[in-house]
Design a protein around this motif. Structure first.
Motif, mmCIF file in Angstrom:
data_model
loop_
_atom_site.group_PDB
_atom_site.id
_atom_site.type_symbol
_atom_site.label_atom_id
_atom_site.label_comp_id
_atom_site.label_asym_id
_atom_site.label_seq_id
_atom_site.Cartn_x
_atom_site.Cartn_y
_atom_site.Cartn_z
ATOM 1 N N GLU B 315 0.830 -1.198 0.000
ATOM 2 C CA GLU B 315 0.000 0.000 0.000
ATOM 3 C C GLU B 315 0.872 1.260 0.000
ATOM 4 N N PHE B 380 -3.775 16.896 -2.699
ATOM 5 C CA PHE B 380 -4.395 16.381 -1.472
ATOM 6 C C PHE B 380 -4.538 14.870 -1.539
ATOM 7 N N VAL B 381 -5.015 14.396 -2.679
ATOM 8 C CA VAL B 381 -5.211 12.953 -2.817
ATOM 9 C C VAL B 381 -3.894 12.235 -2.581
ATOM 10 N N PHE B 384 -2.964 12.379 1.082
ATOM 11 C CA PHE B 384 -3.910 11.555 1.833
ATOM 12 C C PHE B 384 -3.549 10.082 1.683
ATOM 13 N N ASN B 385 -3.253 9.729 0.462
ATOM 14 C CA ASN B 385 -2.897 8.360 0.148
ATOM 15 C C ASN B 385 -1.681 7.918 0.943
ATOM 16 N N MET B 388 -2.494 7.653 4.619
ATOM 17 C CA MET B 388 -3.297 6.447 4.888
ATOM 18 C C MET B 388 -2.380 5.251 5.037
ATOM 19 N N GLY B 452 -7.904 15.128 -8.425
ATOM 20 C CA GLY B 452 -8.376 15.673 -7.157
ATOM 21 C C GLY B 452 -9.841 15.359 -6.906
ATOM 22 N N ILE B 453 -10.624 15.352 -7.953
ATOM 23 C CA ILE B 453 -12.061 15.176 -7.754
ATOM 24 C C ILE B 453 -12.467 13.720 -7.927
ATOM 25 N N PRO B 455 -10.503 10.669 -7.513
ATOM 26 C CA PRO B 455 -9.224 9.990 -7.243
ATOM 27 C C PRO B 455 -9.209 8.559 -7.754
ATOM 28 N N SER B 456 -10.382 8.013 -8.048
ATOM 29 C CA SER B 456 -10.416 6.630 -8.505
ATOM 30 C C SER B 456 -9.547 6.395 -9.721
ATOM 31 N N ILE B 459 -6.400 5.608 -7.890
ATOM 32 C CA ILE B 459 -6.437 4.781 -6.694
ATOM 33 C C ILE B 459 -7.054 3.437 -7.035
ATOM 34 N N GLY B 460 -6.434 2.391 -6.579
ATOM 35 C CA GLY B 460 -7.044 1.063 -6.651
ATOM 36 C C GLY B 460 -7.054 0.481 -8.056
#
Lengths: 168, 460, 502, 100, 641
Positions: B315, B380-381, B384-385, B388, B452-453, B455-456, B459-460
């Motif tokens: 991760e 930010f993403v 944040f990632n 996390m 930013g809006i 993030p998918s 992410i993942g």
């Protein structure tokens, strides 16, 4: 015993020469001492059954790189520059850090446990000849790095050209 | 003597790119208009991107691996390269530093990075690193009439050579310990033996060399000078590419080869990460030159990314990669704005920009806030990632340190915004628009918002 | 509902802002009118929240839920309950008034100004509607950007300092909350769903740490003593609309955070920390009030009075009983209305006289009689005169506080005396006595300005005379909250603090 | 037979000498030479390892290192030359335009 | 029933109409709105009174105001005997003052404003007395305070007026603070704030105690004292009396209506209303009685030496309020209310008379500059004289009966009662003295003002003198409804109020009652006589006294330095705290120091660190080497471990 004496000579000479290299005021002197060092290194390689590398060391390092250095020094014509202060003001710190690091490294290296022994015994290499063994490995197993090395040399050529071209 | 011909499929991207680089060298002799070269470079990027997804596999006796990890980084390199080419076109004309080798060198450097990302063997890794490094040394000094550019190249070169010597020494010790240079075999070998001091020594040396590449403190000091002196387009390139490559190898080497000394490298990296964030952020505050400021900011970002590495989990690694991607966009965007301005090196050049050049100011604003890590921007993403991952791995206190530094970072990013929006302009800032630059800006800003809006997408 | 009302209310202003940004800079009329239109439409659209709200349930209403970032199990989830619904309305209303009051006073970069205002509106509403912690945080932080610009670009002489201070203060607070949010995420089985968090029981030690992490963000926003110093600067330097938004809605978000997150998610820690919070609140009340007595700047005085009034809000909230909570929530609304109105008023007079120094005024009641009368209404509401909204809120809060602790209740009631002191003194110095020549020759406020203030006057008396309209909205939700608190066990703090330290 | 450690120690000493040279000399050329010194020390250890581990990889690596060293030298000198054209400087303290 | 809602609503409507349209449309016709409204209230009040006389008590909620959990507050009316009397007093005085103001305020720029405030005040006062629960009472309580604030500061351009208004409001807030807490404590203890609930349940609290600031206090005593705080503020008892004399900055009709007849008596009304609570706590009763007595004495002594006619009357009001409070303190609630009722008439009369004088003297207030006004304004003189006689306690006039009732019941009230009786009697003498001091100084002798003033001297217009006369009638006869049984009267008021207020147990006989009465009559006559000697017969005596007792004189002249004391212990320290500690030190230095200091420190640190970035490539390499070295050593230390 004899190898140890030889090694002793080589190592003391090399260390001494190295110190000379980094302390000479005139870069040309440094380079000449460097040449001496390279000879010793080549000798050491011979000890270690790396004949081809010894040759490469002489040809490439002494023959090409050092000459390049000399060439540049000559080209830049550095007579006047030689006079200025040789060392950095903080050299004692550097020497201390270097010395201390050396002590640490040596302490660490005493614990060196060598890895598993491979197949290329001295006999095996001698049977195949050093150059052949090396060449075989280089062009089969290490083909890819070899290709990259070629790119690096290309870069060196291009880069040197780009940078050292007369200003337009 | 019968060696099967190696499977070239996994290396196609590199091959394409290096061939393109060489072709560019030839084309330089033919075409007077350098735009053609840039276009060719972009086409090469496109082709490389096209073949990239189909290049899975291991080849050259396991020396080269193309997996999703390397592919992600290669994607970043491609983005970096493409954006750099877009940034460079007009800029080079302006700086009168146009030469055909420029694009070729960019491509070579990128090839080197890709090789690094895919290396499974220290030999390949080292050569890839040198390929990248040597090209960037040259690129940094490509404005050869500019003393600052010379100086940047010199400093970068000297310290780079020094650091690669350290790397080599580290590799040699590791070789001595394991009789191999293959990352996975090293890992297997190290599994069997006890952790020796020599191993730690070599690990430190390697860590230091890589830290140099990613400009982590205290091995960062080259970065501000080089970033300032190098042509801005190259600064942009360097702030992303070699850094990403450095992280690629850190991720690979530390997660694979040094897997079983994780307990030992984690504290080292923690120390480096904290110092990096501190130095980067604190020194950035003191800057007046925006390129230097961005240099320190990129140092600070390296610190955040290291936090991802420190997490020590898949991760964390992914978080680091995502961050890198995001960082590429926002940083490139910021540099694009710097390039856009005729006179944009000093922070005070930005005074009142919002009045005279509202659109450019708004773009810069977005990038600055994204670098700060304020939603809804990509920055930010990314943060944040990372946080996390680190928190999931139990490094809450480290994240606290990171967020505090990230809050400090707001101070200097905001200063740019403040200069643009809250000061009166001395004169109308001259700008240097070009379609390619505009395209680069649009790509960057769109990506900053898209990630930013939604993030998918990353992410993942 | 036929259409996603909350999303509409959040994103319509954002769309409006983008449209405005695309307009011709020179076409100021169009920009202003479209800003006004967007804000009014948004207000009208938010009215169904008021009329068709089901007051008999504590569940979230008008909910929307879509998968957003499946990788992190993040949803785009919106909803309002009795605690938040009123703030959505307050936001939409105040934005309309802000657009109106800025009509003439904003003279440069009009386009950006109104766009920023609408962006702030959208993100504010988003904060109140989010039912997903991640989404909440996005809105929470996103609002910083336009607000920072609003203060820094259109503010007073010391605006840059104020803007940066505002930004950094809030940012430092919220990044700590961010960590708390992430920790919460992992302890909720990887979910940001607030509703799920509200039914999860976390270990007490964790709750304590999280409480303080959230506290960092919320206390700065509220602002509680001693992290209040950004507020006087920000309020003072911000343009009128900025001050109104700041005072009216933005600082409510802190108190709202306590209600929405700290209390239901961390009930045990809340209970354990409530005494400390109450003490801080009381200090804030008295401190803010006393400091007002020494102020020489109109806006700064009102700003410090916000510290005092918000002290009441947090006091009510942490009294942890129904009167306190209802009073606290109502007082948030009241403070939004009254302080918002006071800033509007000050902005109006500032547009004429261009001074905020109290010493430059005097005798304004002679020059601006209508204005003086309206200002008096808000002054009275601010000092909590019965039949104005301020009274209902403050009375319930003090009643709640008094129930929780006699000492705290008593001391906080002292704040009301001081409150009367500084407000009336302010009023006297500005409106009474001889006419100061510096303000001679200006016109009384015009119809546009009166119309801007009328809705707030109506609200002042509406809440003051028949507060049940509003209290009934939150009744069930607050009951629910208290049940959640009561279901949590009482913990021995000292022991746990020692454990945490170890 | 000379123990492996001796070679390794020798290599370490020369490496450190090279590093110290790099650190203390102002002359850029000598700094370049110092780097060569360091690389050579690495080579020694690689060759020694290669010999004692009976594995050719070390020598191959040395081969590449030498190649890279050559390229590095070329580029380094080119940079020096290009700098020298703008400013007659061969000492590092003459190239401190950028700092801070 | 429903029509009684109109009692407060009529003035409220008048207020709204006047305030909204006064400036643009109504202007100086404002009284045409206000007076009919208050007249309507008056009529309705009479109807209500009649209904209550018939034995009917109305207690009805109109709407629910605040609901929060178990806390419920409503707006509702309780019309019982006490309320009925108060309604009459308030509406009648208010009506007269309205009429009076037509003449008095004629031509003032804020005419409409004045009438709207008066209406608002009437509304608030009516809400206060009609309340059937504590929160509504509190509403009225604060609302009348607000009106008082507006009206005191009516001429806001005058600094002294706006200061006085502000002072009145804030000092009252101190009282309200206690009152509010009392309300909350009642809610917490009894779970309701409705009068009916409180009075029926208060007994259950007997013997309970509560911890306040670490002390255990008897719950009922605490409640009673907290409520009394409110009364102290509103009825201007010591130590919160300071606002009332200053309140004389307002227009005189205001002084008459608010600061003499109605609002200031709200405290007394409240104590009387809460007699079931007070009666359960002897401690609280004692405090009430003593406070009242001290206030009355204190104010009377000050009144002896003042020269400002309105201030003298204000101090006399204070003194009389002390009487009423004293009465409540000894359990003579009925007597207190009776005195409240009579006092309203003669005190309003005194003020309006003073206003009439001022009107004639172009705003002059100093009685030393008057003199001989008797012949210029006979109507004012005679009415003023009646009021003075009444307040002095001359038998036959209303003041006599109520004052006597109080003294008599105090006399019966045990040791505390005796003490306060003694004080009361002394104050009666002082009252007579200073009341007639005004008469003798201002109305007799020679005119001592300027020529211009003398030239303008005239009787006031009809709209002013008619209310004076009506009030004079009230001053004479109002008391006749309460002639004590000892004098063969029926003590109607006492009996009327008994269902609400009870009646204290009287153990002494009729002879003693007559003795007490005689003493007080003697005091009154004596006071007047001394005053005559001092100011008519031998005017040099006062001057000698002043020079001989200059210390005492200074203390009295400066009102015991209470204002100065407050200034020194509350006002100055607080503003000093704000200006010298909180703003510059805590906020400015400590918090801001940290807030600005940390970034500054970081920036300074950044500047320092910048110096490390020297530009020397060696230094950079050195930093790498040192970093490497440190990592080595750390790892090796770790490995050795």
């Amino acid at each position: 015993m004899l190898p140890k004496i030889f090694f002793g000579y080589f190592s003391i000479a090399m260390i001494f020469v190295s110190i000379l290299i980094i302390t000479r005021r005139n870069p040309i002197h440094s380079i000449l001492w460097m040449l001496v060092l390279f000879f010793h290194i080549a000798g050491l390689y011979l000890f270690l059954n790396a004949e081809f590398l010894a040759a490469v060391q002489m040809i490439l390092y002494a023959g090409a790189i050092l000459v390049l250095f000399l060439f540049v020094i000559m080209m830049l014509n550095l007579r006047k520059e030689v006079e200025v202060e040789r060392f950095l003001g903080e050299w004692p710190i550097a020497v201390f850090v270097g010395g201390a690091t050396l002590v640490l490294v040596i302490m660490a290296l005493t614990t060196l446990t060598q890895g598993p022994v491979g197949q290329y015994t001295v006999e095996a290499i001698q049977a195949e000849t050093h150059v052949k063994a090396l060449g075989k490995a280089l062009y089969t197993e290490y083909l890819y790095p070899f290709e990259i090395a070629s790119l690096i040399l290309l870069i060196a050529v291009v880069g040197a050209m780009v940078l050292a071209k007369k200003r337009t | 003597m019968n060696m099967p011909f190696p499977n070239l499929a996994p290396v196609t991207p590199e091959i394409i790119l290096s061939i393109a680089a060489m072709l560019l060298l030839l084309m330089e002799l033919v075409f007077k208009n350098k735009g053609v070269l840039a276009l060719a470079g972009l086409i090469a990027v496109a082709v490389t991107l096209y073949v990239l997804p189909s290049s899975f596999g291991t080849t050259f006796g396991g020396m080269f691996i193309s997996d999703s990890y390397s592919m992600y980084f290669k994607l970043i390199f491609m983005i970096n390269l493409a954006l750099t080419i877009l940034l460079s076109l007009k800029y080079l004309q302006r700086e009168k530093a146009e030469c055909g080798e420029y694009y070729s060198l960019l491509l070579f450097a990128t090839t080197g990075m890709m090789i690094m990302a895919s290396a499974r063997d220290f030999i390949v890794l080292y050569l890839g690193l040198e390929l990248m490094a040597l090209s960037t040394y040259v690129l940094a000094g490509i404005k050869r009439n500019d003393i600052k550019s010379n100086e940047a190249a010199l400093k970068y070169f000297l310290l780079g050579a020094f650091s690669s010597a350290l790397l080599l020494y580290g590799i040699s010790l590791l070789y001595g310990l394991t009789t191999t240079t293959d990352l996975y075999k090293i890992a297997a070998q190290l599994q069997q033996s006890e952790v020796s001091t020599t191993l730690l020594l070599s690990m430190i040396l390697i860590a230091v060399a890589f830290s140099f590449k990613i400009a982590a403190a205290p091995f960062h000091m080259w970065a501000p000078d080089v970033y300032e002196g190098a042509p801005t387009s190259i600064t942009a390139f360097m702030s992303v590419g070699p850094k990403a490559a450095g992280f690629a190898v850190i991720g690979r080497v530390f997660y694979v080869a040094f897997q079983n000394v994780q307990a030992d490298w984690t504290p080292i990296l923690i120390g480096i990460a904290i110092l990096t964030m501190a130095v980067g952020n604190i020194l950035a505050i003191a800057q007046t030159n925006i390129k230097r400021m961005l240099a320190y900011s990129s140092i600070a970002h390296a610190g955040y990314m290291l936090v991802g590495i420190i997490a020590g989990t898949a991760e964390g690694q992914q978080a680091m990669m995502t961050y890198m991607l995001i960082y590429a966009f926002m940083n490139m965007g910021a540099f694009a704005v710097v390039i856009m301005l005729e006179k944009g090196d000093e922070i005070k050049d930005y005074e009142g920009l919002a009045k005279t050049r509202p659109v450019i100011a708004a773009l810069m604003l977005v990038f600055m806030f994204s670098l700060t890590g304020i939603p809804p921007t990509a920055g930010f993403v990314g943060k944040f990632n990372i946080f996390m991952a680190a928190i999931n791995a139990g490094y809450v206190w480290l994240v606290v340190v990171a967020v505090i530094f990230s809050a400090i970072s707001a101070y200097y990013y905001l200063r740019v915004v403040m200069n643009m929006y809250m000061r009166e302009p001395a004169e109308t800032a001259a700008i240097n628009p070009s379609p390619s630059l505009g395209l680069a800006l649009v790509i960057s800003v769109v990506m900053v918002f898209v990630i930013g809006i939604i993030p998918s997408v990353v992410i993942g | 509902m036929d259409y996603p009302i909350l999303s509409t209310v959040i994103f319509l202003p954002v769309v409006g802002a983008l449209i405005i940004l695309l307009m011709q800079r020179s076409n100021e009329g169009l920009i202003k009118w479209s800003a006004l239109t967007f804000s009014i439409i948004n207000f009208i659209l938010s009215i169904p929240l008021f009329t068709s709200f089901n007051k008999t349930t504590a569940a979230m209403q008008f909910t929307e839920k879509y998968k957003w970032i499946p990788g992190w199990n993040i949803n785009y989830a919106l909803g309002v309950d009795g605690i938040s619904v009123l703030f959505v309305l307050l936001s939409t209303l105040l934005t309309v008034l802000c657009v109106s009051v800025s009509w003439k006073s904003v003279k440069q970069k009009t386009k950006e100004f109104f766009a920023a205002l609408l962006l702030i509106e959208g993100s504010m509403i988003g904060v109140f509607c989010s039912v997903d912690l991640f989404l909440f945080y996005i809105f929470w932080e996103a609002m910083l950007i336009p607000m920072y610009l609003l203060i820094g670009v259109w503010g007073g002489p010391n605006r840059i300092y104020a803007a940066i201070k505002f930004f950094l203060f809030t940012l430092v607070g919220s990044v700590l909350m961010l960590i708390g949010i992430i920790v919460l995420y992992f302890n909720t089985g990887k979910s940001f769903d607030i509703l799920q968090m509200m039914v999860t029981n976390y270990p007490f030690n964790l709750q304590l740490i999280l409480f303080w992490a959230f506290f960092a963000a919320f206390a700065v926003k509220v602002p509680m003593f001693p992290v209040h110093t950004w507020l006087p600067d920000a309020h003072t330097e911000a343009p009128t609309a900025g001050s109104v938004i700041l005072a009216g809605v933005l600082i409510k978000m802190g108190a709202y955070g306590f209600l929405r997150f700290s209390m239901p998610i961390l009930p045990e820690a809340t209970k354990a920390m409530a005494p400390a919070m109450m003490v801080l609140s009381v200090i804030g009340i008295i401190y803010g009030a006393v400091i007002c007595l020494g102020q020489t700047d109109l806006k700064r005085l009102i700003a410090y009075s916000s510290v005092s009034h918000m002290g009441f809000v947090t006091l009510g909230i942490f009294a942890l009983n129904i009167q306190g909570l209802q009073g606290g929530i109502l007082q948030m609304l009241n403070h939004g209305i009254v302080t918002g109105a006071l800033f509007l008023c000050i902005g109006m007079i500032y547009d004429r006289t261009h001074t905020r120094q109290i010493a430059d005024y005097g005798g304004a009641a002679t020059i601006f009689p209508v204005y003086a009368a309206i200002f008096m209404v808000f002054t009275l509401a601010s000092i909590g005169l019965p039949s104005t909204n301020g009274f209902v809120g403050e009375f319930l809060i003090i009643l709640g506080g008094f129930t929780a602790s006699k000492t705290v209740g008593t001391i906080s009631a002292l704040g009301i005396i001081i409150g009367a002191g500084y407000m009336l003194w302010l009023y006297q110095r500005v409106f009474f006595m001889e006419v100061n020549p510096k303000i001679q020759g200006h016109n009384d406020i015009d119809l546009r300005e009166i119309l801007t203030l009328v809705p707030l006057i109506i609200l002042v008396f509406w809440i003051g005379v028949y507060p049940n309209t509003f209290l009934s909205f939150m009744d069930v939700s607050v009951q629910h909250l208290i049940e959640r608190l009561n279901s949590a066990g009482q913990q021995n703090v000292a022991q746990h603090i020692i454990e945490v330290i170890q | 037979m000379v123990p492996l450690n001796w070679y390794i120690m020798l290599s370490a000493i020369i490496f450190i000498i090279g590093a110290v040279g790099f650190l203390i000399r102002r002359n850029i050329l000598i700094m370049l030479i110092s780097i060569e010194l360091m690389l050579n020390s690495v080579n020694i250890s690689f060759v020694a390892f290669s010999h004692y581990l009976q594995d050719l990889r070390g020598q191959i690596f040395v081969f590449f290192i030498i190649t890279v060293a050559a390229a590095e030298a070329a580029i380094g000198l080119a940079i020096l030359v290009s700098l020298f054209r703008n400013k007659v400087a061969i000492q590092t303290d003459q190239v401190t335009e950028m700092k801070g | 029933m429903e029509q009684y809602i109109l009692i407060p609503l009529l003035p409220l409507t008048a207020f709204l109409i006047n305030i909204l349209f006064g400036k643009s449309a109504i202007k100086d016709k404002a009284h045409w709105i206000a007076i009919p409204a208050v007249f309507g209230s008056f009529v309705l009040a009479l109807m209500a009174f009649a209904e209550v006389m018939g034995g009917k008590v109305i207690n009805q909620d109109i709407y629910t105001w605040i609901v929060s959990g178990t806390f419920k507050a409503s707006v509702g009316f309780l019309i019982d005997q006490l309320t009925a009397i108060m309604l009459i007093v308030v509406t009648s005085i208010s009506l007269l003052v309205h009429i009076y103001s037509v003449g008095y305020m004629h031509g003032d720029g804020g005419y409409y404003r004045f009438f709207s405030y008066l209406s608002l005040f009437t509304f608030s006062m009516l809400m206060l007395i009609l309340a059937n629960n504590l929160l509504q009472l509190y509403f009225g309580w604060e609302a009348v305070g607000l009106c008082s604030y507006f009206l005191i500061g009516f001429w806001y351009e005058k600094k002294s007026a706006s200061d006085a208004g502000k002072k009145a409001f804030i000092v009252n807030r101190f009282g309200d603070f206690g009152f509010g807490l009392g309300v909350m404590l009642i809610f917490l203890s009894l779970g309701s704030i409705h009068y009916a609930d409180i009075f029926s349940k208060i007994g259950t609290l007997q013997g309970h105690s509560i911890a306040m600031f670490g002390y255990n206090v008897d719950l009922i005593t605490l409640i009673a004292l907290l409520l009394f705080c409110g009364a102290v503020g509103k009825s201007a008892q010591i130590p919160l009396h300071v606002w009332l004399p200053d309140a004389m900055e307002g227009p005189t009709p205001v002084s008459a209506l608010i600061h003499a007849a109605t609002m200031v008596t709200a405290g007394v009304f409240m104590v009387a209303r809460f007699n079931p609570v007070f009666s359960l706590s002897p401690v609280a009763m004692g405090v009430v009685a003593i406070t009242g007595a001290i206030t009355s004495l204190f104010a009377a002594t000050i009144a002896l030496v003042q020269n400002d006619i309105k201030r003298i009357i204000a101090y006399s009001t204070l003194s009389q309020l002390g009487y009423m409070v004293l009465a409540c303190g000894v359990g003579a609630y009925g007597a207190g209310i009776f005195h409240l009722y009579t006092h309203a008439y003669f005190k309003a009369l005194l003020f309006l008379g003073a206003g009439s004088v001022m009107h004639a003297m172009s705003g002059e207030l100093d009685i030393q500059k008057m003199g001989g006004l008797k012949k210029f304004m006979p109507a004012t003189y005679w009415t003023f004289l009646i009021a003075s006689l009444s307040i002095a306690g001359i038998p036959g006039l209303s003041g006599f009966f109520s004052k006597d009732e109080i003294l008599w019941l105090a006399y019966n009230g045990g040791i505390v009662g005796r003490i306060v009786w003694a004080i009361g009697t002394l104050v009666a003498a002082l009252t007579a003295f200073y009341s007639f001091r005004i008469i003798f100084v201002a109305f007799h002798g020679k005119f001592r003002g300027t020529h211009e003033q003398e030239h303008h001297l005239h009787e006031s217009p009809k709209s002013m003198t008619i209310p004076l006369m009506l009030l004079a009638v009230g001053s004479i006869f109002a008391g006749w409804v309460g002639i004590p049984e000892a004098l063969g009267g029926g003590n109607f008021v006492g009996h009327f109020l008994q269902p609400v207020l009870g009646h204290p147990h009287v153990h002494a006989g009729e002879a003693e009652e007559k003795m007490v009465m005689a003493i007080s009559i003697a005091c009154a006559v004596g006071g007047i006589f001394v005053s005559w000697i001092f100011y008519v017969l031998k005017p040099e005596i006062p001057k000698t006294l002043v020079s001989q007792f200059s210390g005492i004189y200074a203390v009295l002249w400066n009102k015991y330095y209470v204002d100065e004391l407050y200034d020194a212990i509350i006002v100055r320290p607080t503003t000093w705290l704000a200006r010298s500690i909180l703003i510059p030190v805590t906020d400015g230095t400590i918090i801001e120091g940290i807030v600005n200091g940390v970034p500054k420190m970081i920036a300074a640190f950044g500047q320092k660190l910048r110096k490390l970035q020297t530009g020397y490539v060696q230094h950079y390499a050195m930093s790498m080497a040192i970093g490497l070295f440190i990592l080595f050593s750390l790892v090796l230390i770790g490995a050795v471990k």
